[in-house]
Motif scaffolding. Structure first.
Motif, short mmCIF file in Angstrom:
data_model
loop_
_atom_site.label_atom_id
_atom_site.label_comp_id
_atom_site.label_asym_id
_atom_site.label_seq_id
_atom_site.Cartn_x
_atom_site.Cartn_y
_atom_site.Cartn_z
N THR A 170 5.09 6.23 2.90
CA THR A 170 5.30 7.67 2.92
C THR A 170 5.88 8.05 4.26
O THR A 170 5.93 7.26 5.18
CB THR A 170 3.98 8.42 2.72
N ARG A 171 6.32 9.29 4.37
CA ARG A 171 6.91 9.72 5.63
C ARG A 171 5.86 9.59 6.73
O ARG A 171 4.75 10.09 6.63
CB ARG A 171 7.45 11.14 5.55
N GLY A 172 6.22 8.86 7.77
CA GLY A 172 5.34 8.74 8.91
C GLY A 172 4.25 7.71 8.77
O GLY A 172 3.50 7.48 9.69
N THR A 173 4.14 7.06 7.62
CA THR A 173 3.02 6.15 7.40
C THR A 173 3.52 4.84 6.80
O THR A 173 4.23 4.84 5.80
CB THR A 173 1.99 6.77 6.44
N LEU A 174 3.14 3.73 7.40
CA LEU A 174 3.40 2.43 6.80
C LEU A 174 2.27 2.15 5.83
O LEU A 174 1.12 1.97 6.23
CB LEU A 174 3.46 1.34 7.88
N ALA A 175 2.59 2.13 4.55
CA ALA A 175 1.55 2.05 3.53
C ALA A 175 1.37 0.63 3.04
O ALA A 175 2.30 -0.17 3.02
CB ALA A 175 1.90 2.95 2.35
N ALA A 176 0.16 0.34 2.65
CA ALA A 176 -0.12 -0.92 1.97
C ALA A 176 0.41 -0.82 0.54
O ALA A 176 0.76 0.25 0.08
CB ALA A 176 -1.63 -1.16 1.96
N PRO A 177 0.49 -1.96 -0.18
CA PRO A 177 0.91 -1.88 -1.58
C PRO A 177 0.10 -0.84 -2.34
O PRO A 177 -1.11 -0.73 -2.17
CB PRO A 177 0.65 -3.30 -2.10
N ASN A 178 0.80 -0.06 -3.14
CA ASN A 178 0.17 1.06 -3.82
C ASN A 178 -0.87 0.56 -4.81
O ASN A 178 -0.54 -0.20 -5.72
CB ASN A 178 1.25 1.84 -4.56
N PRO A 179 -2.13 0.94 -4.66
CA PRO A 179 -3.17 0.44 -5.58
C PRO A 179 -2.98 1.01 -6.97
O PRO A 179 -2.61 2.16 -7.15
CB PRO A 179 -4.47 0.95 -4.94
N ARG A 210 10.36 2.42 -1.27
CA ARG A 210 9.64 1.87 -2.43
C ARG A 210 10.40 0.67 -2.98
O ARG A 210 11.58 0.76 -3.31
CB ARG A 210 9.48 2.92 -3.52
N PHE A 211 9.67 -0.43 -3.11
CA PHE A 211 10.19 -1.63 -3.76
C PHE A 211 9.34 -1.92 -4.99
O PHE A 211 8.12 -1.83 -4.93
CB PHE A 211 10.15 -2.83 -2.82
N VAL A 212 9.97 -2.27 -6.07
CA VAL A 212 9.27 -2.71 -7.28
C VAL A 212 9.86 -4.05 -7.67
O VAL A 212 11.08 -4.18 -7.86
CB VAL A 212 9.42 -1.69 -8.43
N ASN A 213 9.01 -5.05 -7.75
CA ASN A 213 9.45 -6.41 -8.07
C ASN A 213 10.57 -6.87 -7.15
O ASN A 213 11.53 -7.53 -7.57
CB ASN A 213 9.88 -6.51 -9.53
N GLY A 214 10.48 -6.47 -5.87
CA GLY A 214 11.45 -6.91 -4.89
C GLY A 214 12.72 -6.10 -4.83
O GLY A 214 13.59 -6.37 -4.00
N LEU A 259 19.40 -3.61 1.98
CA LEU A 259 18.40 -3.58 0.93
C LEU A 259 17.50 -4.79 1.12
O LEU A 259 17.79 -5.89 0.67
CB LEU A 259 19.06 -3.62 -0.45
N GLY A 260 16.40 -4.59 1.83
CA GLY A 260 15.50 -5.69 2.17
C GLY A 260 14.87 -6.32 0.95
O GLY A 260 14.66 -5.69 -0.07
N ALA A 261 14.53 -7.59 1.06
CA ALA A 261 13.92 -8.32 -0.05
C ALA A 261 12.43 -8.41 0.18
O ALA A 261 11.92 -9.36 0.75
CB ALA A 261 14.54 -9.71 -0.15
N HIS A 262 11.70 -7.40 -0.26
CA HIS A 262 10.24 -7.40 -0.12
C HIS A 262 9.61 -8.02 -1.34
O HIS A 262 10.06 -7.84 -2.46
CB HIS A 262 9.73 -5.96 0.06
N ALA A 263 8.53 -8.72 -1.13
CA ALA A 263 7.94 -9.50 -2.21
C ALA A 263 6.87 -8.74 -2.98
O ALA A 263 6.42 -9.20 -4.01
CB ALA A 263 7.34 -10.78 -1.64
N GLN A 264 6.46 -7.56 -2.50
CA GLN A 264 5.39 -6.84 -3.18
C GLN A 264 5.82 -6.43 -4.58
O GLN A 264 6.98 -6.13 -4.83
CB GLN A 264 5.01 -5.58 -2.39
N THR A 265 4.85 -6.42 -5.47
CA THR A 265 5.15 -5.93 -6.81
C THR A 265 5.52 -4.45 -6.76
O THR A 265 6.53 -4.04 -7.29
CB THR A 265 3.94 -6.13 -7.73
N THR A 266 4.69 -3.66 -6.10
CA THR A 266 5.02 -2.25 -5.89
C THR A 266 4.56 -1.86 -4.50
O THR A 266 3.38 -1.93 -4.20
CB THR A 266 4.31 -1.34 -6.91
N THR A 267 5.50 -1.50 -3.65
CA THR A 267 5.16 -1.11 -2.29
C THR A 267 5.76 0.25 -2.02
O THR A 267 6.93 0.48 -2.31
CB THR A 267 5.70 -2.12 -1.27
N LEU A 268 4.96 1.13 -1.47
CA LEU A 268 5.42 2.47 -1.16
C LEU A 268 5.02 2.84 0.25
O LEU A 268 3.87 2.68 0.64
CB LEU A 268 4.82 3.50 -2.14
#
Length: 687
Positions: A39-48, A591-595, A28-37
């Motif tokens: 999708t399948r096949g795509t490395l997405a930027a933080p969800n606007p 998807r990470f929310v608040n890490g 369970l990685g510790a990502h710092a983004q508030t909300t990061t998503l």
């Protein structure tokens, strides 16, 4: 803070004290983004975030307007010749005068492409002149046509009267979508604007067509569409969804060979129709049977590996390419329950997008959508007839319909209404902007707490008897398939969900109360104490379960329930299913929310599968489908864990042999703290 009093039901056994390191792929990685998503096949930027329409609510009066023309008329059957040499069957309906003569002139076109026969939609449309909604299933829609639209209904490639072999929305079918749009643009009635629309399969074809970015396509409206073909429906959790496929594959094939009535009505098209029927009969041997056998037998390829086959058929992959305003209507117990919010998230990055989630399963939500939920006491969206007209009036005809000002996200919230009435909540985005993950740990005494367990304990669940999945044919022309589950999940909400709602046509108490299936399965149950205040859940859920197994395959079924102390009823809220061998997680696509990870993305490939070593502890992140529910004060939240949910997914035969007789231990200890991550929104946000 302790959130529960001791309470559990199930077998108890103390577990070994051995400690195992987390698998690198299940970290369970510790990502710092508030909300990061991702999708399948795509490395997405933080969800606007979406900030417009933050306070929007549904108007008390549904959008409507009077007809522009007195009648609608359907032109004779036509065929589009494709570059492949195959032909597509087409029915065109136009505005008409009082005597039924088609009006001349140019009109916006609503295009539907169906696997369920355009003549069925045509037949239904004849008997619904005022109410509409038949457009969403293909065929004549007098309501829309009389208001200045031409409808073009097409039997999709490989279905109905159209030639070819359907391959679950394969490359040839998607090429036919392109050629169908081009055909429309060459017609004398076309004014330059196409809207793609439809329900279920038609919604899927609409999104895939819009993703092809033809400049003539100006808007889309999709009701209960699929997003991720593999994760969302065909192989949820890496298990073969035999219940769904044994329902849907025979449905599409049997409808496609039912061409005899059209031969009588259109004898001059006998060669085209007979050729199409021959293609669909041949498809039993070339497509339907091999596909079903591939899943049952666990052969390499599409059945066991989420590769390009599934990605190319998943609208969530191309939704980011859509550049036209799109409305998504989903359902809380839909077969595509997981996917519809994910589609919205991809769409909102580039276009005006709206999401409305109605209550019920696939068929029931379509039926209820026809009448709508406008005004008190539901405060939800109006009928899909009204929504469709409002959406296309704005984006195809340029009318000031107010479509852009509608609430961005509308959801049926289970438990929010009273007196048996559904009630909805609106928000500016999904997940809810104020959603925050809360991790609750499974405790040795069967409770749930925000604190990690202080002592070690564990409970066991057992692999049930193997199900049976079979297929055949009637007179060699109609494909048949069936599955016999043996873990009692055929008497649960999952049976309703994965039969597209067909099981719910004859409702049983166990479809809306999980107590029976959880008891008969010997599920391990964890419950909160009676809640001191309302608990509003809105979003995806993740269960992080430490387990060990006695065999080399193990599965986990996670049910989330609302327990009413007054009646003892155990209301199902949502569910997750997972093969332990596919526990690997790609953090970059999760998807990470608040890490905190709250929606794991499992690769489901042969190369990322991990061995299940007998008696060796492992961490299995389980994706639980998204929920919107209000658990009332005084109720208990329940997490029930068992070894199967055959109504949703079964083992392929070779893996079933490896799972037979398995006993899975669920650990709860300081070294192996099993937990569930809940999407909690302040109850004050309910509007």
């Amino acid at each position: 803070m302790t959130l529960a009093l001791p309470h559990r039901r199930g077998k108890t056994a103390f577990v070994r004290a051995m400690i195992a390191a987390l698998s690198a792929c299940a970290t369970l990685g510790a990502h710092a983004q508030t909300t990061t998503l991702g999708t399948r096949g795509t490395l997405a930027a933080p969800n606007p975030a979406v900030t417009d329409n933050a306070g929007a609510t549904w108007p008390s009066t549904a959008y409507t307007r009077g007809p522009d023309y007195p009648r609608a008329v359907t032109l004779p059957l036509q065929f589009i010749k494709l570059s492949s040499g195959k032909q597509l069957a087409v029915l065109v309906s136009k505005p008409a005068d009082l005597l039924g003569f088609p009006k001349s002139g140019r009109f916006p076109v609503v295009l539907t492409q169906t696997a369920y026969r355009i003549d069925v939609g045509q037949f239904l449309g004849v008997f619904t002149p005022a109410g509409g909604n038949t457009l969403l299933i293909g065929g004549l829609d007098q309501y829309m046509v009389r208001r200045g639209y031409v409808t073009v209904a097409i039997d999709a490639h490989g279905t109905g009267m159209s030639g070819g072999v359907t391959q679950l929305i394969g490359e040839e079918e998607q090429q036919a979508y392109r050629e169908a749009v081009e055909w429309v643009t060459r017609q004398s009635f076309f004014n330059g604007s196409i809207g793609v629309a439809g329900t279920s399969y038609l919604g899927i074809s609409s999104l895939l067509t819009a993703g092809q970015q033809h400049p003539a396509v100006k808007a889309a409206f999709a009701q209960v569409p699929m997003g991720d073909a593999y994760r969302g429906v065909a192989a949820t959790g890496g298990m073969f969804n035999a219940q769904f496929l044994s329902t849907w594959l025979p449905l599409t094939q049997s409808l496609s060979v039912a061409n005899a009535p059209e031969l009588l009505l259109n004898p001059w098209f006998a060669s085209q129709i007979n050729a199409a029927t021959a293609d669909h009969v041949a498809a039993i041997g070339t497509w339907y049977a091999p596909t079903f056998d591939g899943f049952v037998g666990g052969t390499s390829g599409i059945a066991t590996d989420d590769g390009n086959f599934w990605a190319s058929r998943s609208p969530v992959e191309s939704a980011g390419k859509i550049r036209v305003p799109t409305f998504i209507v989903g359902a809380s117990l839909d077969i595509f329950q997981r996917d519809q919010p994910l589609l919205y998230e991809q769409l909102k990055r580039n276009v005006t997008a709206k999401l409305a989630i109605l209550p019920g399963a696939h068929l029931q939500s379509v039926q209820s959508g026809m009448s709508g939920y406008g005004g008190a006491p539901s405060y939800g969206p109006p009928s899909t007839t009204s929504l469709l007209l409002q959406w296309f009036d704005r984006y195809l005809q340029g009318r000031a319909s107010g479509a852009e000002a509608l609430p961005t996200v509308t959801q049926f919230v289970d438990g929010y209404g009273s007196g048996g009435k559904a009630r909805f909540a609106t928000a500016s985005d999904w997940p809810h902007p104020r959603m925050a993950p809360q991790r609750w740990y499974l405790q040795p005494d069967g409770s749930l707490s925000s604190r990690q367990p202080a002592v070690a304990a564990g409970w066991t669940v057992t692999e049930p008897p193997a199900p049976t999945a079979t297929r055949g044919s009637v007179l060699g022309t109609v494909f048949t398939a069936s599955v016999q589950v043996r873990d009692h999940s055929d008497c649960s909400a999952s049976q309703v969900q994965w039969t597209l709602g067909l099981a719910g046509l004859l409702p049983l108490p166990c479809y809306s109360d999980s107590a029976r299936v959880e008891s008969l399965q010997g599920a391990v149950v964890y419950e909160t104490a009676p809640l001191a205040q309302d608990l509003y859940l809105n979003g995806p859920i993740q269960a992080d379960l430490w387990i060990s197994a006695t065999r080399t395959q193990a599965a986990l079924s996670v049910r989330v329930d609302d327990v009413d102390p007054a009646t003892g009823a155990v209301k199902p809220l949502t569910h997750g299913l997972m093969s332990a061998a596919h526990r690997a997680v790609d953090p970059s696509r999760s998807r990470f929310v608040n890490g905190t990870m709250i929606q794991p993305w499992h690769p489901f490939t042969a190369s990322t599968a991990q061995p299940v070593v007998a008696n060796e502890p492992m961490l299995v992140p389980v994706e639980v489908f998204p929920v919107a529910a209000l658990v009332r004060a005084g109720h208990r939240l329940r997490i029930a864990i068992s070894a199967s949910n055959q109504a949703q997914g079964i083992w392929p035969t070779p893996l079933q042999r490896q799972a037979d007789g398995n006993v899975t231990t669920i650990h709860a200890s300081p070294q192996r703290p099993s937990s569930i991550v809940l999407p909690v929104v302040p109850a004050s946000e309910l509007n």
